[in-house]
Write a protein that holds these residues in place. Structure first.
Motif, short mmCIF file in Angstrom:
data_model
loop_
_atom_site.label_atom_id
_atom_site.label_comp_id
_atom_site.label_asym_id
_atom_site.label_seq_id
_atom_site.Cartn_x
_atom_site.Cartn_y
_atom_site.Cartn_z
N THR A 1 46.76 36.69 39.78
CA THR A 1 46.62 36.49 38.34
C THR A 1 45.23 35.96 38.01
O THR A 1 44.64 36.30 36.98
N PHE A 2 44.66 35.16 38.91
CA PHE A 2 43.38 34.49 38.66
C PHE A 2 42.20 35.16 39.34
O PHE A 2 41.05 34.85 39.01
N LEU A 3 42.44 36.03 40.28
CA LEU A 3 41.36 36.59 41.08
C LEU A 3 40.81 37.87 40.48
O LEU A 3 41.52 38.65 39.86
N ARG A 4 39.54 38.08 40.69
CA ARG A 4 38.93 39.33 40.25
C ARG A 4 39.51 40.49 41.04
O ARG A 4 39.60 40.44 42.27
N GLY A 5 39.88 41.55 40.33
CA GLY A 5 40.34 42.76 41.00
C GLY A 5 39.17 43.64 41.39
O GLY A 5 37.99 43.27 41.25
N THR A 6 39.48 44.82 41.89
CA THR A 6 38.41 45.74 42.28
C THR A 6 37.56 46.16 41.08
O THR A 6 36.41 46.58 41.25
N ASP A 7 38.13 46.03 39.89
CA ASP A 7 37.38 46.34 38.67
C ASP A 7 36.58 45.16 38.16
O ASP A 7 35.93 45.23 37.11
N GLY A 8 36.64 44.03 38.89
CA GLY A 8 35.88 42.84 38.51
C GLY A 8 36.54 42.00 37.45
O GLY A 8 35.96 41.00 37.00
N ARG A 9 37.75 42.34 37.04
CA ARG A 9 38.44 41.65 35.95
C ARG A 9 39.50 40.71 36.49
O ARG A 9 40.17 41.00 37.50
N ARG A 10 39.68 39.58 35.79
CA ARG A 10 40.74 38.62 36.12
C ARG A 10 41.90 38.87 35.16
O ARG A 10 41.74 38.74 33.93
N PRO A 11 43.09 39.17 35.68
CA PRO A 11 44.23 39.38 34.78
C PRO A 11 44.49 38.23 33.82
O PRO A 11 44.93 38.44 32.69
N VAL A 12 44.20 37.00 34.24
CA VAL A 12 44.48 35.83 33.40
C VAL A 12 43.79 35.93 32.05
O VAL A 12 44.27 35.37 31.06
N TYR A 13 42.67 36.64 31.96
CA TYR A 13 41.93 36.73 30.72
C TYR A 13 42.21 38.00 29.93
O TYR A 13 41.60 38.21 28.87
N GLY A 14 43.15 38.82 30.39
CA GLY A 14 43.60 39.96 29.62
C GLY A 14 42.46 40.77 29.04
O GLY A 14 41.53 41.17 29.74
N GLY A 15 42.50 41.01 27.73
CA GLY A 15 41.49 41.82 27.07
C GLY A 15 40.38 41.02 26.43
O GLY A 15 39.63 41.56 25.60
N THR A 16 40.23 39.76 26.79
CA THR A 16 39.15 38.93 26.23
C THR A 16 37.86 39.24 26.97
O THR A 16 37.60 38.71 28.07
N GLU A 17 37.05 40.11 26.42
CA GLU A 17 35.91 40.67 27.14
C GLU A 17 34.84 39.63 27.47
O GLU A 17 34.12 39.77 28.46
N LYS A 18 34.72 38.60 26.66
CA LYS A 18 33.72 37.57 26.95
C LYS A 18 33.98 36.96 28.33
O LYS A 18 33.06 36.76 29.12
N PHE A 19 35.24 36.69 28.60
CA PHE A 19 35.60 36.10 29.88
C PHE A 19 35.56 37.13 31.01
O PHE A 19 35.39 36.76 32.17
N GLN A 20 35.72 38.39 30.69
CA GLN A 20 35.74 39.41 31.74
C GLN A 20 34.34 39.89 32.13
O GLN A 20 34.10 40.23 33.29
N GLN A 21 33.41 39.91 31.17
CA GLN A 21 32.13 40.57 31.40
C GLN A 21 30.94 39.61 31.48
O GLN A 21 30.00 39.85 32.24
N ASP A 22 30.96 38.54 30.69
CA ASP A 22 29.78 37.68 30.55
C ASP A 22 29.60 36.82 31.80
O ASP A 22 30.52 36.11 32.22
#
Length: 891
Positions: free
Chosen positions: A828-849
């Motif tokens: 839930t907290f770890l970056r996946g192969t796509d670099g995204r953390r599930p915990v932050y859902g669609g909140t792009e600031k937390f996923q990309q910045d």
């Protein structure tokens, strides 16, 4: 390295471990100062002096800056001593806000469309157990903070809408914000170094006002102790401003402020003129710094430079991306060379290096760097969430000598039956903003990961809840300040037993005195449960609320609209688990004291009788186990004697899995009286044989106790491991997804009650504003499921397999299933192969910045389908269990 007597090299304790030992032995008080300041003292029960318990309205955020608190203090990135006599925190102003930023902002339980809701971004980045090093980050917009917009938009939204968040307002667009880092390092237990670093993340220069603030908790306005300690401007030093004071408890102290900033002084007193129109009120008041900085009222602060609250006034100009630092030192020692690099920055470097050394062994060698980051921030959140908690119910009900007479309704209202309760301790909080009060069962889960880094604190916390000034004289453990008499799941014995074993594994020896202390007090609590919650004396329990806010058909904390009562599958299962936890503790203590064999027999027998009742043996009227479905349900008993199961597939039916234990002959053969009594049951009560199994292998005998026997286990696990039911990609849901298309509907007495699957916040306000057990994933019950599956595997072995996931055709033994559940939770907290953390859902600031994506928040619960964090954003408390999962399994 040193060499032990046997010739084997022994690892030297780390510097932080040595500090823990010194503090444990009271040689040095390394924990005297820590992050014990709350992040919200307004809107709490303690500060509510209304007639009818309207706590959110009694002291709202708008009054918080102006009204002196009675019980606790709050602040931004703050610290205090363990008695909260002296407080230190940071205040900020961006030149545009309508108020000075002295505390975190959020919506009250009535303002938020899903209950109380923090509207800030801050992060606990690091802390050691002694708080010899701590790091905190606050993200402060450069535009005016949108207080009104947040309130109005969330009020406009319904329960069917998502929450309106601070990022949604646009104040962080184009990175127009400051990163404000606050670090603490201890040169000694009484010498605290503070480093504040500001980084302008925007593209244009920007100015920021910083006010590192020191003050005394107001202990003098209530007519109990009229002594008012004083702060004053100290003797000037080259390039340094000095605030000094003499305190009755701590003696002489100084706050040294590098750069010779202007010093401001006022009193920590209520602004009665602003709040009540009192023209005769004090001139220098709690919100004077707001008036001075934001409103430009130069006469608002004391020109004599004395008071009970002081601040260093810094105004810094920042360039894009360029850090600006200020340094302070709070000490009882010499001020000579206070900011010399050898005695300041070198201390920070050493403490951070020692923190790295301390935490390195707590993750498996092959764990990813990302998992180490998550674990480190989880530990930081647990440690930053300590809080000085003060609540004396008798005084609160009656009022203070210097205060007005409280409304008479209070004496018959909230917590009126808990007048013995007197709390004034540092306690592990679920969340210092949304839940700035302890909750007994939350705290039990906190103690497991805490035991990995500070077993003394974990043990002290568990003992504290059982002390005479906490536990009710009737044996009940206090639940939480909103309703001390509410009923939490009885997990205290489980936590004590697990903390004991964790420490024993780490240190090679268990603390039997601790175990005895909690055991004797828990005997009282167990008796309270039996006497108060088994209405018919049939070993079937009606616990009521039990933490499962909105999971059932009715609000179980209140009288049923149908009349009658509910026989609770979960309450009965918790008590079965309680019996086995107490049995394990009694058997451990019986190793050295044979007197515990008799009480161990008592808990064995009680578990057997709960097994009998839970599994419909000898009582056709109570059928918690539904043979048709192969699942456990609550049973509704109506006043006319009719009963029927409420067929909601929920966590209520999975909790029976928690009551499982294996007894090995290595221990039992040493306890002949217990062994004889147990054997009598096995031989003379064949109707219990399905729940007390015996297995012999290589001369060792194992006896297996469980509420769910090996024949019913696959039936329950069929639901648990079905991705169309309970199994989420991120753990186990609280309510089966089956109810998304098949809601459970109960129509009685002209009213229809409905339970349907909702993966996030509930759209139903059945139990308060945060009614949210209708589908999300919760870490505490997931952790217990993992532990239970491991116990089942210990007895049943690799040959016992189940289909995982259900319908896949693939079979796994239960240790593998437990490991897979752990993996789903941690990911839930770890970056996946796509670099995204599930915990932050669609909140792009937390996923990309890059300035956000490695900042981890540990939410209260998680979306049942996509893993996004929901609820209290800083509830590292029980979600901090992820640190334990990483430690024991690796990711």
């Amino acid at each position: 390295m040193s060499t032990s007597a046997g010739g084997k090299a022994a690892r030297q304790p780390s510097a932080e471990q040595q500090r823990l030992e010194e503090d444990d032995l009271r040689q040095k008080h390394w924990k005297r100062w820590g992050p014990y300041l709350s992040e919200r003292a307004w809107g709490t029960v303690r500060e509510d002096y209304s007639p009818y318990g309207t706590a959110w309205e009694a002291l709202p955020h708008d009054q918080a800056r102006s009204k002196a608190y009675r019980w606790n203090e709050d602040g931004l990135a703050g610290i205090c001593d363990r008695h909260q006599f002296v407080c230190f925190a940071l205040a900020l102003w961006n030149g545009r806000d309508p108020i000075l930023k002295e505390r975190m902002f959020g919506l009250t339980g009535h303002e938020g469309n899903h209950g109380e809701d923090l509207k800030e971004y801050y992060f606990y980045l690091d802390s050691t157990p002694t708080h010899s090093y701590m790091k905190f980050l606050y993200k402060y917009p450069q535009a005016a903070f949108p207080y009104t917009q947040l309130v109005e938009e969330n009020r406009r939204r319904t329960r069917n809408d998502p929450e309106f968040e601070l990022l949604d307002t646009g104040v962080f667009d184009d990175d127009r914000y400051f990163d404000v880092f606050v670090e603490y390092a201890k040169a000694s237990p009484e010498d605290l170094l503070v480093r504040i670093e500001v980084i302008n993340r925007g593209s244009q220069p920007a100015e920021l006002t910083l006010l590192p603030t020191i003050w005394f908790r107001n202990t003098w306005s209530w007519g109990l102790d009229v002594r008012r300690p004083r702060m004053r401007k100290g003797r000037s030093l080259p390039g340094v401003s000095v605030v000094e004071f003499d305190h009755d408890y701590y003696g002489r102290r100084q706050l040294l402020c590098e750069g010779a900033p202007e010093l401001l002084f006022t009193e920590n007193e209520t602004n009665t003129q602003r709040l009540y129109g009192d023209a005769e009120g004090e001139r220098y008041v709690k919100d004077s710094f707001h008036a001075y900085v934001v409103q430009g009222e130069k006469a608002a602060v004391n020109p004599d430079q004395v008071g009970s609250k002081a601040a260093a006034h810094y105004v810094v100009s920042t360039q894009p991306g360029q850090p600006v630092s200020i340094r302070l030192r709070f000490t009882n020692g010499s001020s000579d060379g206070a900011f010399d690099a050898d005695t300041f920055d070198a201390v920070f470097a050493a403490r951070l290096r020692e923190a790295d050394e301390f935490y390195a062994p707590l993750a498996p060698p092959d764990v990813s760097d990302d998992a180490r980051l998550v674990q480190r921030q989880a530990f930081a959140g647990l440690l930053w969430s300590k809080q000085f908690y003060h609540y004396a119910v008798d005084r609160w009900l009656k009022g203070d000598p210097a205060g007005p007479e409280p409304p008479s309704e209070r004496l018959r209202g909230r917590n009126a039956d808990w007048t013995h309760l007197y709390n004034a301790d540092v306690i592990s909080m679920p969340d210092k903003w949304e839940y700035p009060w302890y909750a007994a069962w939350d705290l039990a889960f906190h103690c497991l990961p805490i035991a990995l880094i500070d077993s003394r604190f974990a043990k002290d916390q568990l003992v504290l809840m059982l002390r005479e000034w906490y536990m009710h004289p009737n044996g009940q453990i206090p639940a939480y300040e909103w309703a001390l008499g509410d009923v939490n799941p009885p997990v205290h014995a489980w936590a004590a037993w697990r903390v004991y074993k964790i420490e024993k594994k780490r240190k090679g020896v268990g603390d039997r005195i601790f175990l005895e202390r909690v055991f004797h007090k828990l005997l009282l609590n167990f008796t309270w449960w039996v006497n108060r919650k088994d209405a018919e004396g049939k070993n079937i329990f009606q616990g009521g609320f039990l933490g499962l806010d909105n999971i059932g058909v009715f609000d179980r904390s209140k009288p049923l609209p149908t009349g009658g009562h509910i026989e609770q599958s979960d309450a009965t299962s918790w008590m079965g688990m309680y019996c086995l936890n107490m049995l394990s503790i009694a058997l451990e203590l019986a190793r050295d004291d044979r007197a515990y064999e008799d009480v161990a027999s008592k808990f064995f027998e009680h578990f057997v009788y709960i097994c009998r009742a839970m599994n419909n043996i000898g009582n056709a009227k109570i059928e918690l186990w539904n043979r048709e479905d192969g699942f456990f349900y609550d049973v509704l008993h109506l006043p006319d004697g009719k009963t029927f199961p409420m067929k909601v597939r929920s966590m209520v039916g999975l909790i029976p899995l928690f009551a499982v234990e294996t007894l090995d002959s290595e221990l039992i053969d040493r306890l002949p009286r217990f062994k004889h009594r147990m054997q009598w049951f096995i031989e003379n009560r064949p109707d219990f044989s399905l729940h007390i199994e015996t297995q012999s292998q290589d001369g060792e005998v194992r006896r297996f106790l469980s509420l769910v026997n090996r024949h019913r286990l696959p039936k329950v696990l069929r639901y648990l491991l079905d991705e169309r039911e309970f199994l989420s990609p991120y753990g186990v849901r609280a309510l089966s997804r089956y109810h998304e298309e098949h809601p459970y509907i109960l129509s009685m007495m002209g009213t229809t009650h409905c339970v349907e699957y909702q993966p996030a916040e509930s759209t139903n306000g059945l139990f308060g504003g945060n009614s949210n057990w209708r589908g999300p994933v919760w870490f505490p019950v997931n952790y217990l499921l993992i532990e239970s599956l491991q116990k089942f595997h210990y007895y049943l072995g690799d040959s016992f397999t189940v289909e995982y996931p259900t319908g896949s055709g693939q079979r796994r033994h239960l240790a593998d299933v437990a490991a897979e559940l752990s993996r789903r939770l941690t990911h839930t907290f770890l970056r996946g192969t796509d670099g995204r953390r599930p915990v932050y859902g669609g909140t792009e600031k937390f996923q990309q910045d890059r300035h956000w994506r490695d900042l981890v928040l540990f939410y209260e619960y998680f979306h049942g389908d996509n893993g996004a964090g929901i609820g209290a954003s800083h509830q590292t408390g029980w979600t901090g269990l992820v640190a334990k999962l990483i430690q024991q399994s690796g990711t």
